[in-house]
Design an enzyme around this catalytic site. Structure first.
Site, PDB file in Angstrom:
ATOM      1  N   GLU A 190       0.866  -1.350  -0.162  1.00 53.93           N
ATOM      2  CA  GLU A 190      -0.026   0.344   0.219  1.00 53.93           C
ATOM      3  C   GLU A 190       0.622   1.321  -0.027  1.00 53.93           C
ATOM      4  OE1 GLU A 190      -2.821  -0.799   3.556  1.00 53.93           O
ATOM      5  OE2 GLU A 190      -4.078  -1.998   2.666  1.00 53.93           O
ATOM      6  N   GLU A 197      -5.105  -9.200   0.289  1.00 55.56           N
ATOM      7  CA  GLU A 197      -5.761  -8.428   2.143  1.00 55.56           C
ATOM      8  C   GLU A 197      -7.465  -8.315   1.605  1.00 55.56           C
ATOM      9  OE1 GLU A 197      -3.942  -4.783   4.497  1.00 55.56           O
ATOM     10  OE2 GLU A 197      -2.445  -5.495   3.556  1.00 55.56           O
TER      11      GLU A 197
HETATM   12  O1  IFM Z   1      -3.865  -2.748   9.129  1.00 54.93           O
HETATM   13  C1  IFM Z   1      -4.241  -2.425   7.799  1.00 54.93           C
HETATM   14  C2  IFM Z   1      -2.875  -2.831   6.762  1.00 54.93           C
HETATM   15  O2  IFM Z   1      -1.753  -2.993   7.609  1.00 54.93           O
HETATM   16  C3  IFM Z   1      -2.737  -2.268   5.706  1.00 54.93           C
HETATM   17  N1  IFM Z   1      -4.054  -2.697   5.564  1.00 54.93           N
HETATM   18  C4  IFM Z   1      -5.123  -2.125   5.870  1.00 54.93           C
HETATM   19  C5  IFM Z   1      -5.391  -3.174   7.349  1.00 54.93           C
HETATM   20  C6  IFM Z   1      -6.384  -2.692   7.780  1.00 54.93           C
HETATM   21  O3  IFM Z   1      -7.162  -1.312   7.549  1.00 54.93           O
END
Ligand code: IFM
Length: 465
Positions: free
Chosen positions: A173, A355
């Site tokens: 990210e 994710e």
């Molecule tokens: O916890 C975070 C992660 O570190 C990065 N992506 C989103 C998740 C939830 O906010």
């Protein structure tokens, strides 16, 4: 652009669809002050008054550093094919560069070896936001030298782990840690500056390309990607201002990294602002071919014009009728399906969802069980949406739940729980939630349907029970 081959054939047991779980170093490891680990920018940020809910920090977190064996056993019980974790740069290189820290290197040796013994493929992400403070002191990602620092760090990781690990992601990210860290001042290092933001975007992109070269050269059979957070952006209000703000925001959020990395150019709204920091040859270095697209997806964004922000836009409110998670994030599985289909048509790379998941208000009941029905409903809806995208032709090769464990949720501290395994922060005891059992069943069903050799990727309707 890469031809789209998923070159990594790295783990003997693995074929077909990859089911996994994801975590990150700062959010779970703890052990912040032992075995030679240096400070990272989040250690510093957490020490600043008022930055983090409840004054929380990652000093102990889930103590995964000491409890990794238990956590690998939890993953083995889930039956996951793969585990995506990040390396703590300041654990390997306490000053960010120079002398490596053997104790830190050895920790990941132990973790990787244990994963392999358990039949779980390790996926390493090089950077999940814990920049060594010593490099932060030199300007962090606003310093063009960061590309060299990152390449050297990648080379160290490749030399040490490349014999056993073939899946590498450069960044997690980059849109979030640059926009929130250098544009909005919400995340470490807490800077709110337009120039800093544009420098950081460009130098992180350069660092990505430099690391791809290093990894490709150093590791036989490596399979490389970057992990991007992509969400559809909609105007929060009906006016033209919000519409224009949404367009700008979407370029920063969705395109500032994937576009240059894949196609060698910045989106139109950013190009001019980045030009002063570009040198000849930069775009070719950034656009090195990768093997897959890592997608993190949670919810659509509703955007409003906001002149107090360096990009003139910010988060607005979702329509009141949209259901929300504990984070107040909208629950819209159709947006996930559409994102996957759009990604496939634009980038033509194999997609790994690295994710997806939700925060929920989880509490053990009197029997000590955590019945997280909201999370199960969310995961059920989102994995079904993924299946719809696959049926529509999207080349999705894997799905990783965020997250294995409840963990340090950045500025929310420990107040938001994303894990499918509950962590009691006073005892550090782990309790698999109902969603963990649900996920284990999903994987087992998927594997059975895969083994029947139906041609199904293993996340079809049979797997959705
Ligand atoms: O916890 C975070 C992660 O570190 C990065 N992506 C989103 C998740 C939830 O906010």
């Amino acid at each position: 652009m890469n031809g789209g081959g998923d070159r990594g054939k790295t783990h003997p047991r693995k074929s077909g669809f990859t089911w996994g779980v994801s975590t990150s170093s700062y959010q779970i490891e703890g052990a912040a002050k032992i075995d030679g680990r240096g400070d990272c920018i989040w250690d510093t940020f957490c020490r600043q008054q008022g930055r983090i809910n409840g004054g929380d920090n990652g000093d102990i977190a889930c103590d995964h550093y000491h409890r990794y064996a238990e956590d690998v056993a939890l993953m083995r019980d889930l039956g996951v094919d793969a585990y995506r974790f990040s390396l703590s740069w300041p654990r390997l290189l306490p000053q960010g560069r120079g002398a490596a820290n053997e104790a830190g290197l050895a920790f990941y040796d132990r973790l990787i070896d244990m994963l392999l013994e358990a039949g779980i493929e390790p996926w390493i992400c090089l950077y999940h936001w814990d920049l060594p403070q010593a490099l932060g002191d030199l300007g962090g990602w606003t310093n063009r030298d960061s590309a060299g620092w990152f390449a050297d760090y990648a080379a160290l990781a490749a030399r040490r782990y490349g014999d056993r690990v073939k899946r590498f992601a450069t960044f997690n990210e980059p849109n979030v840690f640059t926009l929130f860290g250098y544009g909005f001042g919400w995340h470490a290092p807490g800077i709110e500056d337009r120039t800093a933001l544009h420098k950081a975007i460009h130098y992180v992109n350069l660092s990505h390309g430099a690391a791809v070269d290093v990894l490709r050269q150093a590791i036989t059979g490596v399979s490389i990607g970057a992990i991007h957070n992509r969400q559809p952006c909609y105007p929060a209000g009906p006016g033209r201002e919000d519409e224009a703000a949404t367009q700008i925001f979407a370029e920063y959020w969705n395109d500032a990294f994937p576009l240059p990395q894949q196609f060698g150019s910045y989106p139109p709204g950013l190009a001019e602002a980045i030009t002063p920091f570009q040198k000849p040859g930069d775009m070719a270095l950034i656009a090195r071919p990768v093997d897959w697209f890592g997608l993190n997806h949670y919810a659509p964004h509703y955007i409003k014009a906001d002149s107090s922000k360096v990009i003139g836009s910010s988060f607005g409110a979702a329509p009141p009728d949209v259901p929300r998670t504990a984070m107040d994030w909208p629950i819209v599985p159709g947006a996930f399906r559409d994102t996957l289909i759009d990604l496939h048509s634009r980038f033509r790379l194999p997609i790994y969802v690295l994710e997806n998941g939700t925060a929920a208000v989880d509490k053990p009941d009197s029997a000590g069980q955590v019945r997280d029905m909201d999370r199960m409903a969310y995961l059920q809806a989102y994995t079904s949406a993924m299946q719809e995208a696959i049926a529509a032709g999207a080349d999705v090769r894997g799905y990783f739940v965020w997250s294995l464990l409840d963990n340090f949720e950045w500025t929310a501290g420990y107040s938001q729980r994303f894990g499918i395994v509950y962590v009691d922060y006073s005892t550090l005891k782990r309790v698999p939630k109902a969603s963990a059992r649900w996920y284990a069943n999903l994987i087992a069903d998927a594997r059975r349907s895969r083994d029947k050799a139906t041609g199904d990727v293993g996340c079809g309707p049979a797997a959705q029970r």
